[in-house]
Design an enzyme around this catalytic site. Structure first.
Site, PDB file in Angstrom:
ATOM      1  N   CYS A 101      13.176  -1.508   5.235  1.00  0.00           N
ATOM      2  CA  CYS A 101      13.097  -2.467   4.107  1.00  0.00           C
ATOM      3  C   CYS A 101      14.017  -2.040   2.966  1.00  0.00           C
ATOM      4  CB  CYS A 101      11.654  -2.544   3.607  1.00  0.00           C
ATOM      5  SG  CYS A 101      11.489  -3.501   2.096  1.00  0.00           S
ATOM      6  N   CYS A 160       8.612 -12.488   2.446  1.00  0.00           N
ATOM      7  CA  CYS A 160       8.540 -11.314   3.320  1.00  0.00           C
ATOM      8  C   CYS A 160       7.330 -11.442   4.238  1.00  0.00           C
ATOM      9  CB  CYS A 160       8.405 -10.049   2.473  1.00  0.00           C
ATOM     10  SG  CYS A 160       8.189  -8.564   3.468  1.00  0.00           S
ATOM     11  N   CYS A 211      14.645 -11.094   3.003  1.00  0.00           N
ATOM     12  CA  CYS A 211      14.285 -11.908   1.835  1.00  0.00           C
ATOM     13  C   CYS A 211      15.527 -12.343   1.055  1.00  0.00           C
ATOM     14  CB  CYS A 211      13.277 -11.187   0.949  1.00  0.00           C
ATOM     15  SG  CYS A 211      13.686  -9.495   0.614  1.00  0.00           S
ATOM     16  N   ASN A 266      -0.010   0.741   5.765  1.00  0.00           N
ATOM     17  CA  ASN A 266       0.975   0.100   4.893  1.00  0.00           C
ATOM     18  C   ASN A 266       1.816  -0.790   5.790  1.00  0.00           C
ATOM     19  OD1 ASN A 266       3.982   1.223   3.156  1.00  0.00           O
ATOM     20  ND2 ASN A 266       2.814  -0.623   2.870  1.00  0.00           N
ATOM     21  N   CYS A 282      16.402  -4.127   6.990  1.00  0.00           N
ATOM     22  CA  CYS A 282      15.910  -5.493   6.862  1.00  0.00           C
ATOM     23  C   CYS A 282      16.321  -5.956   5.467  1.00  0.00           C
ATOM     24  CB  CYS A 282      14.391  -5.534   6.977  1.00  0.00           C
ATOM     25  SG  CYS A 282      13.733  -7.189   6.611  1.00  0.00           S
ATOM     26  N   CYS A 308       0.772  -1.227   0.000  1.00  0.00           N
ATOM     27  CA  CYS A 308       0.000   0.000   0.000  1.00  0.00           C
ATOM     28  C   CYS A 308       0.805   1.281   0.000  1.00  0.00           C
ATOM     29  CB  CYS A 308      -0.864   0.052   1.267  1.00  0.00           C
ATOM     30  SG  CYS A 308      -1.800  -1.414   1.539  1.00  0.00           S
ATOM     31  N   GLY A 329       0.233   0.484  -5.089  1.00  0.00           N
ATOM     32  CA  GLY A 329      -0.982  -0.330  -5.017  1.00  0.00           C
ATOM     33  C   GLY A 329      -1.963   0.109  -6.081  1.00  0.00           C
TER      34      GLY A 329
HETATM   35  S1  SF4 Z   1      11.860  -9.243   3.937  1.00  0.00           S
HETATM   36 FE1  SF4 Z   1      12.599  -8.143   2.104  1.00  0.00          FE
HETATM   37  S2  SF4 Z   1      10.796  -7.123   1.267  1.00  0.00           S
HETATM   38 FE2  SF4 Z   1      10.298  -7.720   3.374  1.00  0.00          FE
HETATM   39  S3  SF4 Z   1      10.790  -5.957   4.653  1.00  0.00           S
HETATM   40 FE3  SF4 Z   1      12.605  -7.254   4.638  1.00  0.00          FE
HETATM   41  S4  SF4 Z   1      13.830  -6.482   2.895  1.00  0.00           S
HETATM   42 FE4  SF4 Z   1      11.770  -5.676   2.671  1.00  0.00          FE
END
Ligand code: SF4
Length: 473
Positions: A245, A391, A445, A111, A442, A10, A36
């Site tokens: 992210c 994710c 993934c 979001n 993060c 979103c 989105g």
């Molecule tokens: S897992 Fe990947 S897509 Fe999800 S928040 Fe972490 S870096 Fe972003």
């Protein structure tokens, strides 16, 4: 990215203190459309009277004429663009959600993705809560409604202390906007100023379109109350390390946005440059997969000295197209979206840059298309590492089983794509492109290491389904 295989859930927008709040929210959502495309909505407050308009489709479909905006009177507005699974069942999940509690209205746009939604929903359900949607966002409203506190801001803070996972939220109350971001700061949320009005948005491109100025990011863990008296920051959540992210930089955010304090365009160029340094190749031209890989491709071209060319044309007017399985086999699904420029590709050794590979099926078709256009060699370069894990924090991704990077080695993917060479950017190379320390992000993934406990179902990771309907489990 070639495939529409990964979706941000979103985009959110809010404006406080402007007589044309709905119109400005409309333009803000227009700029956030890439976050989105399945549904959109705006809710406004006009001296205590609430107006809501939301529906399936992109922003101009939901708001097709002046009247659809003008009837949303008031000087406070929040809006939402959503990606969701298709079908009538999604209608109930279109945001913003609006409820009345203790004779006062509150609406929310979200979001992100809650990681404890199943448990919370079951608990609330057992306590007699009646859910109207199948979205995790509604849980937040139920929790706020259950709070014993008198003030809306305190009720929201109570709710946020109970939820876990990723959330960038914008609430509309009858006399305020409340913007909140989880302690990890997974998803972006920026604060801006438009004349004397305050605005908040998932990305700063939503400020640019209306001429608002970026002020700062809503901080991780901050609950920002915007009233006619000004701004008040609350920090009710436990402090944690941040986990921004990294995929926002790679693919989701627009290159003209400022996200997590940096310009996405700059980071994306650096990713392309680093990719060229890590995986040089002899070639005549470098082309990007439009549009998301364009900026990284420019970086690759600058660093490698290989000429940047437009080798693929994207059809921007593709909406929902019915493609039956047989047509897919004939690659028609890719052909309606992309067309190769034969004059550019014929007889050339081509580097193709993409930002990521998800399932690999569309990449394979595109490589075939480039070869059929006469390319002599095709070298695939990816400006992120292989995606190996789903994710849980607001991005809709295929399951681990479907992620090609989780199931095949780079050499096997190279063979599958039928390219002369395939190379991915390293994890270290990707993380080094921001001035912020690696630990700020993060990158689960790509690494499979999650910053928080991820939900399991029957002992298995739930992946992107964590944000889907409870009945699906
Ligand atoms: S897992 Fe990947 S897509 Fe999800 S928040 Fe972490 S870096 Fe972003």
């Amino acid at each position: 990215m070639l495939e529409a295989a990964i979706h941000d859930k979103c985009g959110v927008f809010g404006i406080f203190g402007h007589s044309k709040a709905a119109e400005l929210a409309y333009f803000g959502l227009y700029a956030l459309q890439h976050r989105g495309q399945e549904s959109a909505g705006i809710v406004t407050c006009d001296k205590g009277r609430i107006h809501l308009n939301k529906g399936m489709g992109q922003v101009p479909e939901v708001f097709p004429d002046k009247d659809s905006i003008e009837r949303l009177t008031g000087d406070i507005a929040i809006g939402h663009t959503r990606y969701s699974t298709t079908g009538a069942s999604s209608l109930i999940n279109i945001q913003p959600f609006l409820i009345t509690n203790r004779n006062r209205s509150v609406a929310v746009a979200h979001n992100g993705n809650l990681t404890n939604s199943i448990e919370l929903r079951a608990k609330l359900d057992a306590q007699g809560a009646i859910f109207q949607t199948t979205s995790d966002t509604e849980i937040i409203l139920h929790l706020a409604a259950k709070s014993k506190k008198r003030k809306r801001i305190d009720q929201v803070c109570d709710a946020l202390k109970t939820i876990k996972g990723a959330f960038s939220l914008v609430f509309l109350t009858e006399d305020s906007i409340i913007a909140a971001r989880d302690s990890y700061g997974f998803r972006p949320l920026a604060l801006g100023k438009y004349g004397r009005s305050w605005v908040v948005a998932s990305e700063t491109c939503a400020f640019d379109i209306i001429g608002a100025k970026y002020v700062r990011d809503v901080e991780p863990g901050e609950v920002l109350e915007i009233t006619k008296r000004g701004l008040t920051s609350h920090f009710p959540l436990k402090k944690t390390n941040s986990a921004f992210c990294i995929f926002e930089y790679i693919y989701f955010s627009r290159p003209d946005s400022r996200v997590f304090g940096e310009n996405v365009d700059k980071i994306r160029r650096r990713l392309g440059r680093q990719l060229a340094r890590e995986h040089p190749v002899e070639a005549d031209i470098v082309i990007g997969i439009p549009d998301s890989a364009n900026t990284a491709t420019l970086g690759f071209a600058e660093e490698s000295g290989i000429k940047f060319e437009i080798g693929l044309i994207r059809n921007h007017y593709v909406g929902r197209t019915f493609i039956d399985p047989e047509q897919k086999i004939r690659d028609l699904d890719v052909k309606v979206k992309f067309n190769p420029v034969v004059g550019v590709l014929r007889g050339r050794r081509v580097v193709v840059v993409d930002d990521s590979i998800v399932r690999g099926t569309t990449s394979k078709k595109l490589v075939k298309m480039i070869r059929e256009a006469g390319a002599k060699e095709v070298h695939f370069r990816v400006s992120s590492p292989p995606i190996i894990s789903p994710c849980f924090f607001g991005i809709d991704m295929p399951t681990r089983k479907e992620l090609i990077g989780a199931n095949k080695s780079v050499a096997e993917i190279e063979k599958y794509l039928e390219v002369d060479s395939l190379r991915y950017l390293s994890l270290e190379g990707m993380l080094s492109m921001s001035a912020l320390p690696d630990t700020t992000f993060c990158s689960s993934c790509f690494s499979g290491k999650y910053p928080i406990k991820v939900p399991k179902i029957n002992g298995k990771e739930r992946g992107h389904l964590a944000n889907a309907t409870v009945t699906k489990f």
